[in-house]
Structures are given as C-alpha cells and as structure tokens.
Scaffold this motif. Structure first.
Motif, short mmCIF file in Angstrom:
data_model
loop_
_atom_site.label_atom_id
_atom_site.label_comp_id
_atom_site.label_asym_id
_atom_site.label_seq_id
_atom_site.Cartn_x
_atom_site.Cartn_y
_atom_site.Cartn_z
N ASP A 125 -12.48 24.23 0.63
CA ASP A 125 -13.26 23.52 -0.37
C ASP A 125 -14.72 23.31 0.02
O ASP A 125 -15.54 22.97 -0.83
N CYS A 126 -15.07 23.51 1.26
CA CYS A 126 -16.43 23.29 1.76
C CYS A 126 -17.39 24.33 1.17
O CYS A 126 -17.16 25.53 1.27
N MET A 127 -18.47 23.87 0.53
CA MET A 127 -19.38 24.79 -0.16
C MET A 127 -20.13 25.70 0.82
O MET A 127 -20.45 26.84 0.48
N ILE A 128 -20.41 25.25 2.02
CA ILE A 128 -21.10 26.10 3.00
C ILE A 128 -20.15 27.20 3.47
O ILE A 128 -20.54 28.37 3.59
N ALA A 129 -18.89 26.86 3.71
CA ALA A 129 -17.91 27.88 4.08
C ALA A 129 -17.73 28.90 2.96
O ALA A 129 -17.62 30.10 3.22
N LYS A 130 -17.76 28.43 1.72
CA LYS A 130 -17.66 29.35 0.58
C LYS A 130 -18.84 30.33 0.56
O LYS A 130 -18.67 31.50 0.21
N ALA A 131 -20.02 29.85 0.94
CA ALA A 131 -21.20 30.73 0.95
C ALA A 131 -21.08 31.82 2.02
O ALA A 131 -21.65 32.90 1.87
N LEU A 132 -20.32 31.56 3.07
CA LEU A 132 -20.15 32.52 4.16
C LEU A 132 -18.93 33.42 4.00
O LEU A 132 -18.76 34.39 4.74
N LYS A 133 -18.07 33.08 3.03
CA LYS A 133 -16.81 33.79 2.85
C LYS A 133 -17.04 35.30 2.71
O LYS A 133 -17.91 35.74 1.98
N GLY A 134 -16.26 36.05 3.45
CA GLY A 134 -16.38 37.50 3.43
C GLY A 134 -17.33 38.03 4.49
O GLY A 134 -17.36 39.22 4.76
N ASN A 135 -18.10 37.12 5.11
CA ASN A 135 -19.04 37.52 6.15
C ASN A 135 -18.71 36.93 7.51
O ASN A 135 -18.95 37.56 8.53
N VAL A 136 -18.18 35.71 7.51
CA VAL A 136 -17.84 35.02 8.76
C VAL A 136 -16.42 34.49 8.62
O VAL A 136 -16.09 33.83 7.64
N GLU A 137 -15.59 34.79 9.60
CA GLU A 137 -14.23 34.26 9.60
C GLU A 137 -14.27 32.80 10.04
O GLU A 137 -14.81 32.49 11.11
N ILE A 138 -13.72 31.91 9.22
CA ILE A 138 -13.71 30.49 9.55
C ILE A 138 -12.26 30.03 9.58
O ILE A 138 -11.51 30.28 8.66
N SER A 139 -11.90 29.37 10.68
CA SER A 139 -10.53 28.87 10.80
C SER A 139 -10.55 27.43 11.30
O SER A 139 -11.55 26.94 11.81
N VAL A 140 -9.40 26.77 11.11
CA VAL A 140 -9.26 25.36 11.46
C VAL A 140 -8.02 25.20 12.33
O VAL A 140 -6.95 25.71 12.00
N LYS A 141 -8.18 24.47 13.43
CA LYS A 141 -7.07 24.14 14.31
C LYS A 141 -6.98 22.62 14.40
O LYS A 141 -7.49 22.01 15.34
N PRO A 142 -6.34 22.00 13.37
CA PRO A 142 -6.34 20.55 13.28
C PRO A 142 -5.31 19.88 14.19
O PRO A 142 -4.32 20.49 14.58
N GLN A 143 -5.60 18.63 14.50
CA GLN A 143 -4.63 17.82 15.22
C GLN A 143 -4.78 16.36 14.85
O GLN A 143 -5.83 15.95 14.34
N LEU A 144 -3.74 15.60 15.09
CA LEU A 144 -3.75 14.17 14.86
C LEU A 144 -3.66 13.48 16.21
O LEU A 144 -3.02 13.99 17.14
N LYS A 145 -4.30 12.34 16.30
CA LYS A 145 -4.25 11.58 17.54
C LYS A 145 -4.09 10.11 17.18
O LYS A 145 -4.84 9.59 16.34
N ALA A 146 -3.12 9.46 17.83
CA ALA A 146 -2.90 8.05 17.57
C ALA A 146 -4.02 7.23 18.21
O ALA A 146 -4.44 7.52 19.34
N ARG A 147 -4.47 6.24 17.47
CA ARG A 147 -5.53 5.35 17.95
C ARG A 147 -5.04 4.60 19.18
O ARG A 147 -3.92 4.14 19.25
N GLU A 148 -5.91 4.52 20.16
CA GLU A 148 -5.62 3.75 21.38
C GLU A 148 -5.89 2.28 21.08
O GLU A 148 -6.99 1.92 20.72
N ASP A 149 -4.89 1.44 21.20
CA ASP A 149 -5.08 0.00 20.95
C ASP A 149 -5.43 -0.74 22.21
O ASP A 149 -5.14 -0.42 23.28
#
Length: 149
Positions: A125-149
C-alpha cells in the motif's frame, strides 16, 4: 481528485568526488557520493535518501493501517537495508524492511496474526514502494516483540 506538490532545491559542485546541498521543506542536508561507492561520504547520498523514503513511507502506512483496523501496538521499530549492484550498470537491486511491532505481553493470538498481516500488506500500500515496483524488489520480514514491563 486531489493533487499534492512537493518541492526540492539543490546544487552540486565537482565530479565524482564533489559535493552538494539539498533543501526541502523538512530537510537541509549536504550530499555526496557515499564512501561505500568510493565517494567522499559527506552528508547523505541518494541511496540513503531512497531507502529512507521507502522505509518512512512503509512505517507511516503501517501505522495508519494498524490505527484504522484498531489493532493495539505500542510502537513500530524498523530497520531497512538496501542493496545496490553494478551488474549491468549501477542500480538498486532490493530493499528489505525488518519491522518490529512492540505489543503488550498478553496480546491475543488472533490480534497478533492480524498485526502481522497488516505488516505484510503495508508494503503493497506504500505509495513510494508502488513508484519503485518493477524496478526494485521490496520485501518485509516482520516480527512482534512483547513490551518489556
């Protein structure tokens, strides 16, 4: 239909070992070719600016998506890495985002899954990534982290 205009001013002196200055509404910076590419490494460079633009857009898009879906999180922390190659001339090969959503320890499993789905979708959905589509491979390696209390 809405249109939005952004402006840029710049100047440059010299060749490969030269330097310049750029200015936008929110940025006032010295620029040169990066030391990684045998330049002087003064200030920032187009490679850092490109990865910064893509990562910032991703981060904001993700924040908006999580807010719209009312998915709880404390904050988003992101590291992004870009690779430039000289195969067939210098070009950006890929950008990888490593976002972490900081969440409460007791977050429900279903909510965690929805947050991870939003993290994957935000790149599309990112408009900058859309502008690069087809020219630069963009990937995401997400993770979750529990807040340290």
């Amino acid at each position: 239909m809405s249109e939005f205009t952004f402006s840029f001013n710049g100047e440059w002196k010299g060749g490969r070992s030269g330097y310049g200055h750029i200015c936008t509404k929110g940025l006032d910076q010295t620029v040169s070719i990066g030391a990684e590419m045998n330049g002087p490494g003064q200030g920032t460079n187009p490679d850092e600016l490109l990865i910064s633009a893509v990562a910032t857009c991703y981060m904001m898009t993700l924040g908006i998506a999580l807010d719209k879906r009312r998915l709880p999180y404390e904050k988003i922390v992101i590291t992004s890495k870009g690779t430039v190659t000289d195969d067939s001339g210098l070009h950006f090969k890929e950008i990888i985002h490593f976002p972490t959503a900081i969440i409460k320890k007791d977050t429900d499993k279903d909510i965690k899954e929805k947050i991870l789905q939003a993290m994957a979708q935000a790149e599309k959905d990112c408009m900058i990534a859309k502008a690069l589509k087809g020219n630069v491979e963009i990937s995401v390696k997400p993770q979750l982290k529990a807040r340290e209390d």
